[in-house]
Design a protein around this motif. Structure first.
Motif, PDB file in Angstrom:
ATOM      1  N   UNK A  58       0.867  -1.179   0.000  1.00  0.00           N
ATOM      2  CA  UNK A  58       0.000   0.000   0.000  1.00  0.00           C
ATOM      3  C   UNK A  58       0.903   1.229   0.000  1.00  0.00           C
ATOM      4  N   UNK A  59       0.347   2.376  -0.416  1.00  0.00           N
ATOM      5  CA  UNK A  59       1.088   3.629  -0.387  1.00  0.00           C
ATOM      6  C   UNK A  59       0.652   4.460   0.817  1.00  0.00           C
ATOM      7  N   UNK A  60      -0.643   4.417   1.095  1.00  0.00           N
ATOM      8  CA  UNK A  60      -1.209   5.154   2.219  1.00  0.00           C
ATOM      9  C   UNK A  60      -1.965   4.167   3.097  1.00  0.00           C
ATOM     10  N   UNK A  61      -1.739   4.233   4.385  1.00  0.00           N
ATOM     11  CA  UNK A  61      -2.468   3.393   5.327  1.00  0.00           C
ATOM     12  C   UNK A  61      -3.248   4.271   6.282  1.00  0.00           C
ATOM     13  N   UNK A  62      -4.531   4.033   6.389  1.00  0.00           N
ATOM     14  CA  UNK A  62      -5.369   4.774   7.335  1.00  0.00           C
ATOM     15  C   UNK A  62      -5.683   3.818   8.470  1.00  0.00           C
ATOM     16  N   UNK A  63      -5.174   4.123   9.647  1.00  0.00           N
ATOM     17  CA  UNK A  63      -5.286   3.228  10.790  1.00  0.00           C
ATOM     18  C   UNK A  63      -5.671   4.011  12.037  1.00  0.00           C
ATOM     19  N   UNK A  64      -6.139   3.286  13.041  1.00  0.00           N
ATOM     20  CA  UNK A  64      -6.469   3.942  14.307  1.00  0.00           C
ATOM     21  C   UNK A  64      -5.379   3.691  15.341  1.00  0.00           C
TER      22      UNK A  64
END
Length: 191
Positions: free
Chosen positions: A138-144
């Motif tokens: 992945x290039x961008x990871x959106x995580x909490x």
């Protein structure tokens, strides 16, 4: 109706393993390592709740569920391939974005607001596990949660808050989230 969000990359890898009859041959065709393919196939089977392959000493053989999925995946691939060919013929940038299932669902609903440039293709990867950004999964990871790898930079966008709601106060059962995400831990710890 059960709405399962699929990651097309998992389907693409599934087709490679199914066509080649094993991980080693599929790895070269798919551009992934055999252990990565094995993990991805196990994850796909877990998410679907179906055994897709019989793992034999001489390779992988499709089960009945695997053959059914292969038919669906081949039809989807027939629809996607012309789009990818057209995209490869022009100067198009592909950006892989990894996020949890529900965040990916939300992003897909608002994709026109996220990117208005036709020269950019967003590839959303719905995954509750962390993808390997340095190895270009992945290039961008959106995580909490904050990234743990030293080579990654992160920016906190907002606080994440959780709550559980029920229509009827007399219901004594509790919501349960299956997984190892921070939200799943919060729900199990705050009964």
């Amino acid at each position: 109706m059960d709405e399962t969000i699929f990651d097309w990359d998992d389907m693409r890898l599934f087709l490679a393993v199914a066509h080649h009859g094993g991980l080693a041959a599929a790895a070269e065709a798919a551009g992934k390592s055999a252990p990565t393919l094995g993990r991805r196939m196990l994850g796909l089977e877990r998410r679907l709740g179906q055994e897709l392959f019989e793992r034999l000493p001489r390779g992988y053989e499709l089960t009945d569920d695997g053959r059914a999925l292969m038919g669906v995946a081949q039809r989807i691939q027939g629809s996607i391939d012309p789009v990818l060919v057209a995209a490869n013929n022009v100067n198009v940038r592909r950006v892989k974005i990894s996020a949890g299932t529900w965040t990916t669902y939300l992003l897909c609903q608002h994709v026109k607001r996220i990117v208005a440039d036709d020269a950019v293709i967003l590839q959303f990867i719905a995954a509750d596990h962390l993808l390997d950004i340095p190895h270009r999964e992945a290039v961008i990871g959106i995580r909490n949660q904050r990234p743990q790898q030293i080579s990654l930079a992160g920016q906190r966008i907002n606080k994440v808050r959780f709550a559980v709601y029920a229509r009827n106060k007399s219901i004594s059962s509790w919501a349960q989230v299956i997984g190892s995400t921070p939200s799943a831990h919060w729900v199990s710890e705050n009964r």
